[in-house]
Design an enzyme around this catalytic site. Structure first.
Site, PDB file in Angstrom:
ATOM      1  CB  SER A 137      -0.882   0.029   1.253  1.00 37.51           C
ATOM      2  OG  SER A 137      -1.556   1.270   1.354  1.00 37.51           O
ATOM      3  CE1 TYR A 150      -3.792  -2.120   5.305  1.00 35.91           C
ATOM      4  CE2 TYR A 150      -3.144   0.053   4.527  1.00 35.91           C
ATOM      5  CZ  TYR A 150      -3.608  -1.227   4.261  1.00 35.91           C
ATOM      6  OH  TYR A 150      -3.868  -1.593   2.961  1.00 35.91           O
TER       7      TYR A 150
END
Ligand SMILES: NC(=O)c1ccc[n+]([C@@H]2O[C@H](COP(=O)([O-])OP(=O)(O)OC[C@H]3O[C@@H](n4cnc5c(N)ncnc54)[C@H](OP(=O)(O)O)[C@@H]3O)[C@@H](O)[C@H]2O)c1
Length: 245
Positions: A137, A150
């Site tokens: 990501s 995250y």
């Protein structure tokens, strides 16, 4: 061409598999929901896949990864390609307060994914081509107040894949990191959507397919995230610390 998908119920993974089904690929679809995996397998066969086998497994069961990877290879033979697609966005405010929730974030997005990568590469015949694709990501590129748990997990995965890519440089093994920005999938169901930064799962899948065909190392998807993250990564601290992102 046999493709293993870890987290085959992911919207991005489904869009990618549909694209590759047209080439007559064979799929092993790993995930935790039998009914969804069966429906996705049927869809891929209808799209032209030569085979699609659901494989129900808890992908985040850290201690069983090595054995499950061995069992998969014994049952389906050596894979030509594997896509690590599963991931958990979670809620940063919860994970910051609850160590168990934080650990689930790290185990899901980093530890298990890293162990899968190592297990799939272990003891492979050196001369046999293999492509390992993992969905990271843009959140892994810099720690931001709003999602650093995250982001830390995705960033660690990024480092691991970078090291593996260097290790396997000059061999027929390709290691590809995909870095999406905002994608309209169930993972982002709770986030207000719209605007030019949002992409569809199919647009991301098209970029993954291109990356695999061309043997790219790191792909930002859509492409404009590369310059955006270049700027964000290089912002000096005295500027970055003031940003509300
Ligand atoms: N959507 C975005 O904006 C975005 C942006 C950057 C990166 N990504 C990454 O893209 C990848 C695919 O996500 P997506 O956008 O396609 O979302 P998605 O459709 O919600 O898929 C998430 C996948 O992760 C699986 N999963 C979640 N928690 C799990 C757990 N504890 N154990 C096993 N599997 C688990 C889900 O399985 P179930 O179906 O069984 O729940 C599902 O297959 C993820 O790695 C995500 O981090 C997404």
């Amino acid at each position: 061409m046999t493709i293993l998908i870890l987290g085959a119920t992911s919207a991005i993974a489904q869009a990618y598999a549909r694209r590759r089904a047209g080439e007559g690929a064979r799929f092993v679809l790993a995930g935790r929901r039998q009914d969804r995996l069966a429906a996705i397998a049927a869809d891929l066969i209808a799209c032209g896949a030569a085979a699609a086998d659901p494989f129900v497994v808890d992908l985040t069961a850290i201690d069983g990864i090595e054995e499950t990877a061995r069992a998969l290879r014994a049952r389906f033979g050596e894979f030509d390609e594997a896509l690590i697609a599963y991931g958990l966005l979670g809620e940063q405010v919860v994970s910051e307060q609850d160590p168990h929730a934080a650990r689930v974030m790290f185990d899901t997005n980093f530890t298990s994914a890293a162990l899968w990568a190592l297990a799939l590469l272990k003891d492979r015949p050196a001369a046999v081509p293999f492509t390992l694709v993992a969905i990271g990501s843009v959140a892994g590129d810099r720690g931001r107040a709003s999602n650093f748990i995250y982001g830390a997990a995705k960033g660690a995965l990024d480092r691991l894949l970078e090291g593996l890519a260097q290790k396997y440089g000059g061999s027929p093994v390709r290691i590809i990191t995909i870095k999406p920005g905002f994608v309209d999938t169930p993972m982002t169901a709770g986030i207000p959507k719209g605007g030019p930064l949002w992409a569809t799962p199919d647009a991301v899948a098209a970029d993954i397919a291109r990356a695999v065909a061309k043997g790219r190392r790191v792909v930002y998807t859509p492409w404009f995230w590369r310059p955006i993250m270049l700027i964000i990564r290089h912002l000096p601290w005295f500027v970055f610390k003031r940003l509300k992102i």
